[in-house]
Design a protein around this motif. Structure first.
Motif: not given
Length: 314
Positions: A124-134
């Motif tokens: 949560h809060g990392t670039w992995i999380d942002r990529c999945v939400m994107g």
């Protein structure tokens, strides 16, 4: 549990009765004359007067409803006004394409979306999380017919010609032809459901990762993968199962756009064709079938709750 299942099944009977009454009255009271549609635009009043008694349309509405329900209780869904075929014979060949696409879509969505949601919550809060939400936002934003046409262009026309453009083959014809024609509609539909299930899994996982039992499991030195899968995911699975079950019912009841893009003769296209032709018996049968599917799926979801969460008991 057995008593709960019996109560739910008994409760479904009046629900289906209310649905049947509502559908029957709604279709009968809307403008339009099935006899005129059946006879054509050039029909004379005398021809219409001869057709209506054969369809039972000259009887009072309550007699039409009683006759329809009596036949329904004997397993007779009626006869199509347009094709003059028994409705059961029309629905039978349409079930396999719809169920096949629905099962393939849900299986692929679960296999992809649940791990993505778990990883997004874990990071949560990392670039992995942002990529999945994107990717989830992209899945919600792009219409399914656009995804379908892109997949057809790339994998069926140019540059790759790996699969047929449209159509459906029964699995009885062989797994190869079946897979070739189901893979593209499955992938097109999965974009939306992967986005939905991934977001729900992430949100549910974030709720339980801060619970005391998760911190206790980590304090005991349990492997992080075991903590995420055994302790967190199982307790977060209830809302995820709800979304999956509802999505499965929606898919079976008919995804009209996807069936139209890929020329799949499923339940959705049968329903739309019946609505356009004002084929009352077919419309009634399809709405009742859809309602029954939702009732059964909701019952199975409730049963799944007890298997996933030991705190839930009926």
């Amino acid at each position: 549990m057995i008593g709960y299942l019996i109560r739910r099944i008994l409760a479904a009977i009046p629900v289906m009765g209310v649905v049947a009454l509502f559908v029957f009255l709604l279709l009968r009271l809307t403008p339009g004359d099935p006899a005129a549609i059946l006879a054509g635009d050039n029909a004379t009043p005398e021809q219409l007067d001869r057709i209506r008694p054969s369809l039972g349309l000259n009887e009072p509405i309550y007699i039409q409803f009683y006759t329809w329900v009596a036949k329904l209780l004997h397993g007779d869904l009626g006869v199509s006004l347009i094709s003059n075929k028994p409705i059961l014979e029309m629905i039978g060949p349409r079930l396999e394409p719809s169920i096949s696409v629905a099962l393939a879509t849900i299986i692929l969505s679960i296999l992809v979306a649940v791990p993505l949601g778990v990883i997004a919550a874990w990071k949560h809060g990392t670039w992995i999380d942002r990529c999945v939400m994107g990717l989830s936002v992209l899945g919600f934003s792009v219409p399914v017919f656009v995804i379908g046409y892109v997949l057809i262009q790339v994998f069926a026309i140019y540059p790759f010609r790996w699969v047929p453009v449209q159509g459906f083959k029964s699995i009885s014809a062989g797994f190869g032809p079946f897979f070739e024609r189901i893979i593209l509609p499955t992938c097109a539909l999965s974009f939306i459901y992967i986005a939905l299930i991934a977001r729900m899994t992430r949100a549910a996982m974030l709720d339980v990762l801060g619970e005391d039992y998760v911190r206790t499991a980590r304090a005991k030195g349990i492997n992080e993968v075991a903590v995420m899968m055994r302790h967190a995911l199982r307790n977060a699975a209830v809302p995820v199962i709800t979304v999956i079950g509802t999505g499965f019912a929606l898919l079976i009841s008919g995804v009209v756009v996807t069936e139209s893009v890929f020329n799949i003769p499923g339940i959705g296209r049968l329903t739309v064709d019946a609505v356009l032709a004002r084929d009352y018996p077919v419309i009634q049968a399809m709405i009742l079938l859809t309602s029954l599917i939702y009732v059964v799926v909701n019952l199975l979801i409730d049963v799944a709750y007890t298997l996933l969460d030991p705190r839930i008991r009926y």
